[in-house]
Design an enzyme around this catalytic site. Structure first.
Site, mmCIF file in Angstrom:
data_model
loop_
_atom_site.group_PDB
_atom_site.id
_atom_site.type_symbol
_atom_site.label_atom_id
_atom_site.label_comp_id
_atom_site.label_asym_id
_atom_site.label_seq_id
_atom_site.Cartn_x
_atom_site.Cartn_y
_atom_site.Cartn_z
ATOM 1 N N GLU A 126 -10.166 -132.467 15.001
ATOM 2 C CA GLU A 126 -8.801 -132.500 15.489
ATOM 3 C C GLU A 126 -8.441 -131.208 16.205
ATOM 4 O O GLU A 126 -9.005 -130.153 15.947
ATOM 5 C CB GLU A 126 -7.841 -132.731 14.316
ATOM 6 C CG GLU A 126 -7.987 -134.137 13.788
ATOM 7 C CD GLU A 126 -7.179 -134.406 12.534
ATOM 8 O OE1 GLU A 126 -6.861 -135.571 12.308
ATOM 9 O OE2 GLU A 126 -6.877 -133.458 11.796
ATOM 10 N N CYS A 139 -4.419 -125.152 18.799
ATOM 11 C CA CYS A 139 -5.182 -124.851 17.588
ATOM 12 C C CYS A 139 -6.504 -125.612 17.684
ATOM 13 O O CYS A 139 -6.523 -126.842 17.729
ATOM 14 C CB CYS A 139 -4.346 -125.282 16.386
ATOM 15 S SG CYS A 139 -5.146 -124.934 14.825
ATOM 16 N N CYS A 146 -15.950 -128.221 7.097
ATOM 17 C CA CYS A 146 -16.187 -126.789 6.905
ATOM 18 C C CYS A 146 -17.197 -126.652 5.786
ATOM 19 O O CYS A 146 -17.126 -127.374 4.792
ATOM 20 C CB CYS A 146 -14.885 -126.075 6.537
ATOM 21 S SG CYS A 146 -15.075 -124.282 6.371
ATOM 22 N N CYS A 150 -12.609 -123.574 0.245
ATOM 23 C CA CYS A 150 -11.377 -122.953 -0.247
ATOM 24 C C CYS A 150 -10.585 -124.006 -1.019
ATOM 25 O O CYS A 150 -10.410 -125.126 -0.535
ATOM 26 C CB CYS A 150 -10.573 -122.373 0.908
ATOM 27 S SG CYS A 150 -11.526 -121.133 1.802
ATOM 28 N N CYS A 153 -7.530 -125.943 0.574
ATOM 29 C CA CYS A 153 -7.647 -126.419 1.958
ATOM 30 C C CYS A 153 -8.232 -127.827 1.999
ATOM 31 O O CYS A 153 -9.268 -128.104 1.411
ATOM 32 C CB CYS A 153 -8.528 -125.457 2.751
ATOM 33 S SG CYS A 153 -8.892 -126.030 4.416
ATOM 34 N N CYS A 378 -1.173 -126.585 9.273
ATOM 35 C CA CYS A 378 -2.330 -125.815 8.807
ATOM 36 C C CYS A 378 -2.980 -126.418 7.585
ATOM 37 O O CYS A 378 -2.311 -126.743 6.612
ATOM 38 C CB CYS A 378 -1.869 -124.443 8.339
ATOM 39 S SG CYS A 378 -1.759 -123.280 9.612
HETATM 40 N N1 SAH Z 1 -11.639 -121.303 8.477
HETATM 41 C C1 SAH Z 1 -10.757 -120.376 9.056
HETATM 42 C C2 SAH Z 1 -9.798 -120.961 10.070
HETATM 43 C C3 SAH Z 1 -9.167 -122.303 9.784
HETATM 44 S S1 SAH Z 1 -7.888 -122.448 8.607
HETATM 45 C C4 SAH Z 1 -9.990 -119.639 7.989
HETATM 46 O O1 SAH Z 1 -10.045 -120.046 6.839
HETATM 47 O O2 SAH Z 1 -9.372 -118.630 8.312
HETATM 48 C C5 SAH Z 1 -6.413 -121.719 9.305
HETATM 49 C C6 SAH Z 1 -5.474 -121.163 8.221
HETATM 50 O O3 SAH Z 1 -4.848 -122.211 7.447
HETATM 51 C C7 SAH Z 1 -6.226 -120.296 7.214
HETATM 52 O O4 SAH Z 1 -5.507 -119.115 6.928
HETATM 53 C C8 SAH Z 1 -6.275 -121.193 6.007
HETATM 54 O O5 SAH Z 1 -6.496 -120.464 4.836
HETATM 55 C C9 SAH Z 1 -4.933 -121.878 6.071
HETATM 56 N N2 SAH Z 1 -4.827 -123.086 5.255
HETATM 57 C C10 SAH Z 1 -5.814 -123.896 4.830
HETATM 58 N N3 SAH Z 1 -5.308 -124.905 4.078
HETATM 59 C C11 SAH Z 1 -3.968 -124.737 4.041
HETATM 60 C C12 SAH Z 1 -2.886 -125.473 3.454
HETATM 61 N N4 SAH Z 1 -3.107 -126.595 2.791
HETATM 62 N N5 SAH Z 1 -1.638 -125.007 3.635
HETATM 63 C C13 SAH Z 1 -1.414 -123.892 4.361
HETATM 64 N N6 SAH Z 1 -2.393 -123.163 4.959
HETATM 65 C C14 SAH Z 1 -3.647 -123.576 4.799
HETATM 66 FE FE1 SF4 Z 2 -12.972 -123.624 5.649
HETATM 67 FE FE2 SF4 Z 2 -10.499 -124.360 4.988
HETATM 68 FE FE3 SF4 Z 2 -11.609 -122.223 3.842
HETATM 69 FE FE4 SF4 Z 2 -10.901 -122.097 6.429
HETATM 70 S S1 SF4 Z 2 -9.508 -122.368 4.687
HETATM 71 S S2 SF4 Z 2 -12.852 -121.389 5.502
HETATM 72 S S3 SF4 Z 2 -11.325 -124.233 7.068
HETATM 73 S S4 SF4 Z 2 -12.330 -124.358 3.633
#
Ligand code: SAH
Ligand code: SF4
Length: 403
Positions: A126, A139, A146, A150, A153, A378
């Protein structure tokens, strides 16, 4: 004694599946190739050495300034040459499988990408366009899913993973410009473009796909092409320390760090990669980031999780640990997804947290969730076809326990 959750966190694998390899189509797209690579391809189809440089320049202009979708449009190139190019190459971008437009103007495109395994159905990623009064931010995704996990996420729970190619990364900007009618010949009152900024904050960890992300961003920032300046491109990483300084040296874009916690114990749980690259090493890489200054600050992203990382004690520690780093702090309200164990912090707590940081001298915007009605905010990006079932998730956890 270790609790079950601690045991799971301690043993959860950093990387969940092997990366699938990309298999290029028989007739490859020129999008994503550097000028030198295009010259090589032209040599391979017999274009004379004396002609190559000019042809590369023409192609570059038609592809990246005019947004040409086929060779026929490239009227400054001779008919014979166009036919020859057509026989061997395309200027195809990723296929748009769906487009959604939010009530707030945010647009989300679901892109279909070929799978390396022909038995497998195509992958999806996406890409989200967020219009604001003074800018339009795209974005962009760097991977299908991934490899990291995390815990807050949604993308991290996706099963299948493939690195995107440079062409597929540049292709997302091409698709956005196509769909928004945002190429150079479009008339705008200000003469400006709609897509003015790029953030590598879609699906995937960009620094685990370093070469493709670098090659793509060098094309996106090339001022004879798409021309989005490096200062308007931000790469967000969960903390792949060895590639942070390289990002500054080899790409030169703005850096964002997904910090989310100020103590290793908690960060190990939220961002398991922290077990490999703990906070102290991450902050040292930020101090060493080439080109950072008060005018070019590093953004620290901090997702607000109720009762987890949102105490005033956390705010104090955050300010203390960023001392000496040219930083801004971006508070992100947690976007919940089905099955998550976290909740978003209360608004008054987010405000208190933000005020403390502001009073300590940091700009601390709270990121307004955009496109919530189309699941474009996000951390919500995830393709429907590749979700892990509850049973698969249990199996993965069980595997992690016995590792
Ligand atoms: N993988 C990279 C970039 C993609 S995520 C990273 O982790 O930085 C972009 C941002 O969204 C990151 O700061 C991530 O931690 C945040 N993010 C992920 N899941 C989220 C959620 N459910 N609510 C708010 N932010 C989130
Ligand atoms: Fe991957 Fe989501 Fe962690 Fe970013 S926040 S590194 S997209 S698992």
């Amino acid at each position: 004694m270790q609790t079950m959750v601690e045991a799971l966190n301690a043993s959860a694998p950093l990387e969940k599946v092997a990366l699938e390899t990309y298999v290029p189509p028989a007739k490859p797209s020129l999008i994503g190739l550097s000028r030198a690579e295009i010259a090589e391809r032209l040599a391979a189809i017999g274009v004379a050495p004396a002609q190559r440089k000019m042809r590369v320049q023409q192609l570059w202009h038609w592809i990246y300034v005019r947004g040409a979708k086929n060779f026929d449009e490239m009227t400054s190139i001779s008919k014979e040459m166009r036919a020859q190019l057509e026989a061997h190459f395309t200027v195809a971008r990723p296929e748009v499988a769906a487009e959604q437009i939010s009530s707030d103007g945010t647009r989300k495109w679901l892109l279909r990408l070929p799978s390396g395994d022909s038995l497998e159905k195509a992958h999806e990623v996406e890409c989200v366009y967020i219009p604001e009064t003074d800018r339009g931010t795209l974005c962009v995704s760097s991977q299908v899913g991934c490899t990291l996990n995390c815990s807050f996420c949604h993308t991290g729970t996706q099963r299948l993973v493939r690195n995107l190619t440079a062409g597929e990364i540049v292709g997302q900007i091409m698709v956005a410009r196509d769909r928004l009618n945002d190429w150079a010949d479009r008339e705008t009152p200000s003469g400006g473009r709609l897509v003015t900024n790029v953030v590598m904050m879609g699906m995937g960890e960009p620094l685990y796909n370093f070469d493709a992300v670098r090659d793509a961003l060098l094309i996106v920032s090339d001022n004879e092409g798409i021309g989005i300046s490096r200062r308007r491109i931000t790469l967000s990483t969960s903390g792949v320390v060895p590639n942070i300084v390289r990002t500054g040296e080899e790409i030169g874009v703005m850096l964002a760090i997904s910090l989310h916690a100020v103590r290793d114990e908690l960060r190990n749980e939220l961002v398991p990669l922290n077990r490999k690259y703990p906070i102290a090493e991450l902050l040292q890489a930020c101090r060493d980031y080439p080109g950072s200054s008060n005018a070019r600050r590093i953004t620290f992203e901090y997702v607000m999780l109720k009762g987890v990382n949102d105490s005033m004690e956390d705010a104090k520690l955050l300010v203390k640990m960023l001392k000496g780093i040219p930083a801004k702090i971006n508070l992100i309200p947690f976007n919940p997804w089905p099955g998550t164990r976290y909740e978003c912090s209360d608004w008054d707590q987010i405000e208190r947290f933000s005020e403390y940081i502001f009073n300590a001298g940091y700009s601390s915007p709270v990121r307004t969730p955009r496109g919530r009605d189309i699941l474009a905010a996000c951390g919500q990006l995830k393709s429907e076809t590749e979700k892990l079932s509850v049973r698969e998730r249990q199996a993965l956890r069980a595997m992690a326990m016995t590792d």
